[in-house]
Design a protein around this motif. Structure first.
Motif, PDB file in Angstrom:
ATOM      1  N   LEU A 299       0.850  -1.186   0.000  1.00  6.33           N
ATOM      2  CA  LEU A 299       0.000   0.000   0.000  1.00  6.33           C
ATOM      3  C   LEU A 299       0.889   1.241   0.000  1.00  6.33           C
ATOM      4  O   LEU A 299       1.826   1.336   0.785  1.00  6.33           O
ATOM      5  CB  LEU A 299      -0.877  -0.014   1.247  1.00  6.33           C
ATOM      6  CG  LEU A 299      -2.258   0.656   1.180  1.00  6.33           C
ATOM      7  CD1 LEU A 299      -3.111  -0.008   0.130  1.00  6.33           C
ATOM      8  CD2 LEU A 299      -2.936   0.563   2.541  1.00  6.33           C
ATOM      9  N   GLN A 300       0.622   2.176  -0.892  1.00  2.00           N
ATOM     10  CA  GLN A 300       1.435   3.381  -0.961  1.00  2.00           C
ATOM     11  C   GLN A 300       1.440   4.109   0.381  1.00  2.00           C
ATOM     12  O   GLN A 300       0.465   4.085   1.130  1.00  2.00           O
ATOM     13  CB  GLN A 300       0.897   4.326  -2.038  1.00  2.00           C
ATOM     14  CG  GLN A 300       1.089   3.809  -3.458  1.00  2.00           C
ATOM     15  CD  GLN A 300       0.620   4.809  -4.493  1.00  2.00           C
ATOM     16  OE1 GLN A 300       0.739   6.017  -4.301  1.00  2.00           O
ATOM     17  NE2 GLN A 300       0.086   4.324  -5.596  1.00  2.00           N
ATOM     18  N   ALA A 301       2.568   4.774   0.671  1.00  2.00           N
ATOM     19  CA  ALA A 301       2.744   5.436   1.971  1.00  2.00           C
ATOM     20  C   ALA A 301       1.617   6.433   2.248  1.00  2.00           C
ATOM     21  O   ALA A 301       1.099   6.503   3.364  1.00  2.00           O
ATOM     22  CB  ALA A 301       4.095   6.123   2.026  1.00  2.00           C
ATOM     23  N   ARG A 302       1.213   7.202   1.239  1.00  2.00           N
ATOM     24  CA  ARG A 302       0.160   8.213   1.456  1.00  2.00           C
ATOM     25  C   ARG A 302      -1.184   7.559   1.780  1.00  2.00           C
ATOM     26  O   ARG A 302      -2.010   8.144   2.483  1.00  2.00           O
ATOM     27  CB  ARG A 302       0.035   9.137   0.247  1.00  2.00           C
ATOM     28  CG  ARG A 302      -0.418   8.450  -1.027  1.00  2.00           C
ATOM     29  CD  ARG A 302      -0.413   9.406  -2.221  1.00  2.00           C
ATOM     30  NE  ARG A 302      -0.848   8.752  -3.439  1.00  2.00           N
ATOM     31  CZ  ARG A 302      -2.106   8.603  -3.795  1.00  2.00           C
ATOM     32  NH1 ARG A 302      -3.067   9.066  -3.014  1.00  2.00           N
ATOM     33  NH2 ARG A 302      -2.422   7.996  -4.917  1.00  2.00           N
ATOM     34  N   ILE A 303      -1.384   6.325   1.301  1.00  2.00           N
ATOM     35  CA  ILE A 303      -2.627   5.613   1.615  1.00  2.00           C
ATOM     36  C   ILE A 303      -2.548   5.071   3.044  1.00  2.00           C
ATOM     37  O   ILE A 303      -3.527   5.099   3.794  1.00  2.00           O
ATOM     38  CB  ILE A 303      -2.888   4.473   0.617  1.00  2.00           C
ATOM     39  CG1 ILE A 303      -2.732   4.964  -0.830  1.00  2.00           C
ATOM     40  CG2 ILE A 303      -4.261   3.876   0.847  1.00  2.00           C
ATOM     41  CD1 ILE A 303      -3.695   6.061  -1.205  1.00  2.00           C
ATOM     42  N   GLN A 304      -1.358   4.589   3.417  1.00  2.00           N
ATOM     43  CA  GLN A 304      -1.175   4.113   4.792  1.00  2.00           C
ATOM     44  C   GLN A 304      -1.430   5.241   5.798  1.00  2.00           C
ATOM     45  O   GLN A 304      -2.007   5.021   6.861  1.00  2.00           O
ATOM     46  CB  GLN A 304       0.235   3.562   4.983  1.00  2.00           C
ATOM     47  CG  GLN A 304       0.517   2.281   4.194  1.00  2.00           C
ATOM     48  CD  GLN A 304       1.893   1.727   4.488  1.00  2.00           C
ATOM     49  OE1 GLN A 304       2.373   1.813   5.609  1.00  2.00           O
ATOM     50  NE2 GLN A 304       2.532   1.149   3.481  1.00  2.00           N
ATOM     51  N   VAL A 305      -1.010   6.454   5.432  1.00  2.00           N
ATOM     52  CA  VAL A 305      -1.205   7.611   6.315  1.00  2.00           C
ATOM     53  C   VAL A 305      -2.681   7.855   6.578  1.00  2.00           C
ATOM     54  O   VAL A 305      -3.079   8.270   7.672  1.00  2.00           O
ATOM     55  CB  VAL A 305      -0.532   8.868   5.709  1.00  2.00           C
ATOM     56  CG1 VAL A 305      -0.926  10.123   6.463  1.00  2.00           C
ATOM     57  CG2 VAL A 305       0.994   8.703   5.722  1.00  2.00           C
TER      58      VAL A 305
END
Length: 502
Positions: free
Chosen positions: A190-196
């Motif tokens: 999962l892309q970092a910005r989605i994890q955020v």
């Protein structure tokens, strides 16, 4: 519970002793009841009884969100799916609600509005625990809208609402998993910005969608799965998110042949005809598992990537099917698995191992043959004396007659579609082979005897006592020294010391 299903309104529900509780309290209470009864609860999970399962139960009792960390093929997703069995069979919800609102604690606009308008006449539905499980495979193209939600202009136009009205929001997978278990597989992908975007949901329990700041006290049990390799290769779990996942549980591969074999036999997909008509001796079942153990320790295989339990499952299915193919070709009604059938296992191995540089130089087919050979070498010592020690011992060498037969210039070819009568005749021609097997294993069936006779030949070749050449559809055994010194470049192309059909 059947009486509860007859309840159709909030007023009727209030007259019962039903009490709503959070999903984590629900999981905890049902686990406690299960433990008191000494019930398993995780049927089909083998080999984790003393490691993973106790850690998982501890996390549930602590009401934690969970990260299952382990290499591929370690039953992480299956464990997550079995958590559904710890939920109540049915729970009530406000009928028509997208978020399956608890009638006693509605969180959506629809839930609040319905209860305010209808009061005790609010219609009640019942949701089964199987519908309270949501699973999402993390891929790079997953968006915040997929997980959290987005403004739906079509809904706004249809209902004639302004964009300031929260009813224009189309909720994503996570809000719709309210009062359920939500699983994200392969979290590092999962892309970092989605994890955020998951931070607030895990900690503050509010969500933000295009300017809307909704205080939605979502009631969700989160379970994440991840592969340690992903931390360095394809992505990573961002530190603040990892910090919000309270329990990280490490999974592992089976630690013994016996456990690994139980898993394979449980998971292998065989037809009734295959189970009835094809005999698979314990030797070949153990050999299949030994291949995986050899692969996990091989210098040619990437240990960080792991060797999935799916390798042995697919390999065993291929092994049975290879024997079935021979049975059909020879118009036989029954057969048994031979060591020659392991040629059919190679395609199941090559697709499930990641090779390091040295392995790539050898090629996947040759590495698969090396792994099968090492498995045979390791397993031979469980059934027969060590050929190396027997050669050096003062006592008579039990393998001498066999080795001498080949030393006299005799050869033996075994192909995978050989009829039983020819297979039996070929093995019985080897002087001393049958006598050796009968002496060490006197109380076995004829099929087992023939299997062990062939197994001895493969084992002796792995201990460099015989030469084993590869044919397109089988093996050719000959004397070790005659093969080395007499083989000419123009000899029969079918007999190749270093190559085979793979």
């Amino acid at each position: 519970m059947n009486k509860l299903l007859d309840i159709k309104t909030l007023g009727q529900l209030k007259k019962t002793d039903y009490k709503s509780r959070s999903i984590k309290d629900e999981l905890r209470a049902n686990l406690i009841a299960q433990l008191k009864k000494r019930e398993g609860g995780f049927e089909g999970i083998i080999g984790f009884e003393d490691t993973v399962i106790p850690d998982l139960q501890t996390a549930i009792l602590s009401r934690h969100n969970i990260l299952l960390l382990g290499l591929r093929g370690q039953a992480k997703t299956r464990i997550a799916r079995l958590l559904v069995n710890l939920l109540d069979e049915y729970v009530p919800y406000i009928e028509g609600s997208d978020l399956f609102d608890d009638p006693y604690n509605p969180i959506s606009w629809y839930g609040h509005h319905t209860v305010t308008q209808l009061g005790d006449d609010t219609p009640i539905g019942w949701i089964h625990r199987s519908e309270r499980y949501t699973e999402k495979l993390a891929t790079p193209d997953v968006t915040v809208a997929d997980l959290i939600g987005d403004v739906d202009p079509i809904k706004a136009a249809t209902l004639k609402l302004t964009y300031s009205d929260e009813r224009v929001i189309h909720f994503g997978l996570i809000p719709r998993a309210h009062r359920g278990i939500f699983v994200i597989n392969e979290l590092p992908d999962l892309q970092a910005r989605i994890q955020v975007s998951l931070f607030n949901i895990l900690q503050e329990r509010d969500i933000q969608i295009r300017g809307f700041k909704l205080r939605l006290p979502l009631d969700i049990q989160f379970v994440f799965t991840a592969n340690p390799e992903d931390y360095t290769n394809r992505g990573s779990i961002v530190t603040p998110l990892k910090d919000r996942i309270e329990s990280q549980i490490l999974t592992h591969y089976p630690r013994s042949i016996e456990v690994s074999r139980k898993i394979t036999q449980q998971e292998a997909s065989l037809t009734d005809e295959q189970r009835i008509n094809i005999e698979a001796d314990g030797l070949v079942k153990n050999l299949i598992e030994q291949i995986a153990f050899e692969a996990r320790n091989s210098e040619y295989v990437d240990k960080k990537s792991g060797v999935s339990a799916r390798l042995t499952i697919s390999a065993f299915e291929n092994l049975i099917s290879n024997a079935e193919r021979r049975m059909i070709i020879n118009n036989e009604t029954q057969t048994f698995v031979r060591v020659t059938d392991f040629l059919g296992v190679i395609p199941a191995i090559t697709g499930k191992i990641e090779l390091v540089y040295e392995g790539e130089l050898e090629g996947p087919g040759k590495v698969a043959n090396i792994l099968i050979g090492k498995a045979i070498k390791t397993s031979l010592l469980e059934f027969f004396p060590d050929p190396e020690k027997a050669k050096k011992a003062k006592a008579p060498n039990p393998y001498a007659a066999i080795i001498n037969w080949f030393g006299e210039g005799n050869n033996l070819a075994l192909v995978d579609d050989m009829p039983l009568t020819e297979y039996k005749k070929a093995l019985n021609e080897v002087t001393g082979l049958k006598d050796l097997v009968k002496k060490i294993h006197p109380r076995i069936s004829e099929n087992q005897q023939l299997l062990l006779m062939e197994f001895v030949l493969h084992g002796l070749s792995e201990f460099s006592q015989l030469n084993k050449g590869f044919l397109d559809n089988g093996f050719a055994f000959s004397d070790m020294f005659n093969s080395l010194f007499n083989l000419q470049p123009d000899d029969d192309d079918d007999l190749d010391l270093d190559d085979d059909r793979y």
